[in-house]
Design an enzyme around this catalytic site. Structure first.
Site, short mmCIF file in Angstrom:
data_model
loop_
_atom_site.label_atom_id
_atom_site.label_comp_id
_atom_site.label_asym_id
_atom_site.label_seq_id
_atom_site.Cartn_x
_atom_site.Cartn_y
_atom_site.Cartn_z
N GLU A 185 19.25 5.74 -6.51
CA GLU A 185 18.36 5.26 -7.59
C GLU A 185 17.99 6.40 -8.53
O GLU A 185 17.88 6.20 -9.75
CB GLU A 185 17.11 4.63 -6.98
CG GLU A 185 16.24 3.93 -8.02
CD GLU A 185 15.06 3.21 -7.40
OE1 GLU A 185 14.44 3.76 -6.47
OE2 GLU A 185 14.77 2.09 -7.84
N ASP A 202 8.26 6.74 -13.70
CA ASP A 202 8.74 6.05 -12.50
C ASP A 202 9.84 6.86 -11.82
O ASP A 202 9.92 6.86 -10.58
CB ASP A 202 9.23 4.64 -12.85
CG ASP A 202 9.05 3.69 -11.66
OD1 ASP A 202 7.95 3.67 -11.08
OD2 ASP A 202 10.02 3.00 -11.30
N GLU A 233 -0.62 0.74 -8.01
CA GLU A 233 0.42 0.05 -8.78
C GLU A 233 -0.13 -0.48 -10.11
O GLU A 233 0.51 -0.37 -11.15
CB GLU A 233 1.04 -1.08 -7.95
CG GLU A 233 1.86 -0.61 -6.76
CD GLU A 233 3.20 0.00 -7.19
OE1 GLU A 233 3.68 -0.31 -8.29
OE2 GLU A 233 3.76 0.79 -6.41
N GLU A 241 7.13 -1.49 -2.17
CA GLU A 241 8.39 -2.14 -2.52
C GLU A 241 8.21 -3.63 -2.81
O GLU A 241 8.82 -4.18 -3.73
CB GLU A 241 9.43 -1.93 -1.40
CG GLU A 241 9.75 -0.47 -1.13
CD GLU A 241 10.51 0.21 -2.27
OE1 GLU A 241 10.74 -0.40 -3.33
OE2 GLU A 241 10.87 1.39 -2.09
C1 MP5 Z 1 8.43 1.30 -6.93
C2 MP5 Z 1 8.66 2.10 -8.05
C3 MP5 Z 1 9.56 0.71 -6.13
N1 MP5 Z 1 9.91 2.41 -8.45
N2 MP5 Z 1 7.61 2.57 -8.78
C4 MP5 Z 1 6.36 2.27 -8.40
C5 MP5 Z 1 5.23 2.80 -9.19
N3 MP5 Z 1 6.12 1.49 -7.35
C6 MP5 Z 1 7.13 1.00 -6.62
O1 MP5 Z 1 10.32 1.73 -5.53
P1 MP5 Z 1 11.91 1.67 -5.64
O2 MP5 Z 1 12.42 2.79 -4.83
O3 MP5 Z 1 12.26 1.82 -7.10
O4 MP5 Z 1 12.34 0.33 -5.13
#
Ligand code: MP5
Length: 198
Positions: free
Chosen positions: A79, A43, A187, A128
């Site tokens: 982040e 991630d 996802e 998101e």
């Molecule tokens: C997000 C993430 C959300 N971190 N990973 C995946 C696979 N999908 C969506 O993005 P963020 O920047 O962490 O809010």
């Protein structure tokens, strides 16, 4: 069609992406540490890819979408620091090999550069909103994972997702249903990767 209608237009894929066994296990504290660590490293890589995608999207975004995208970019940089801290605590190497599902998701982000802006904004909102809903379903989370649950359920994050919704609604997408289902499938595959790593 407002993007907020997309989840109810595709209930089964949406449920698969936001009520995944990985999140159930985060909530219950039964997620194997190896699965969680694999997810975390991949991630962090995804967020790095997302930062690059969002920077490219900002460059072609209409005037009303600029502020939410630029604010989001700053949040993504922060982040990445947060991921580095979490990885250090857990003794993880963020330079570990990129898994195929992560590379495939990066490919999808790259293809979105060639779409109309409305499609790319709808994709970003879907990305998101999936995390907001998926982590909300894991609340409050087992104590050892509570910080992660709180990260993606805090009011500021919900506000960001609302801002992206307004931006996406401001520019019609060529085929909102198609890009929504493609992102949602990516996802689901990403959560599956973590569970399969266990
Ligand atoms: C997000 C993430 C959300 N971190 N990973 C995946 C696979 N999908 C969506 O993005 P963020 O920047 O962490 O809010």
């Amino acid at each position: 069609m407002p993007v907020a209608e997309l989840p109810s237009r595709h209930p089964d894929p949406w449920r698969a992406a936001t009520r995944h066994p990985f999140l159930d296990a985060v909530r219950d504290g039964t997620v194997p540490a190896a699965a969680f660590d694999t997810w975390l490293v991949q991630d962090a890589r995804f967020v790095s890819d997302l930062l690059a995608f969002q920077a490219r999207l900002l460059a072609r975004a209409p005037r009303p979408a600029q502020a939410v995208l630029a604010g989001g970019l700053v949040a993504l940089v922060d982040e990445l620091s947060w991921f580095e801290e979490q990885a250090a605590v857990r003794g993880l190497d963020l330079d570990a090999a990129v898994l195929p599902v992560t590379a495939a998701y990066a490919g999808l982000l790259g293809r979105l550069d060639a779409t109309d802006v409305g499609t790319a904004l709808t994709a970003l909102w879907t990305i998101e909103r999936t995390y907001l809903d998926a982590w909300s379903a894991a609340r409050p989370g087992a104590p050892e994972y509570r910080g992660f649950v709180e990260h993606w359920t805090q009011p500021g994050f919900a506000g960001y997702v609302a801002g992206l919704e307004a931006a996406a609604d401001g520019v019609p997408a060529a085929d909102a249903d198609a890009v929504f289902t493609e992102v949602v499938a990516a996802e689901v595959a990403f959560w599956d990767m973590a569970v399969e790593a266990a």
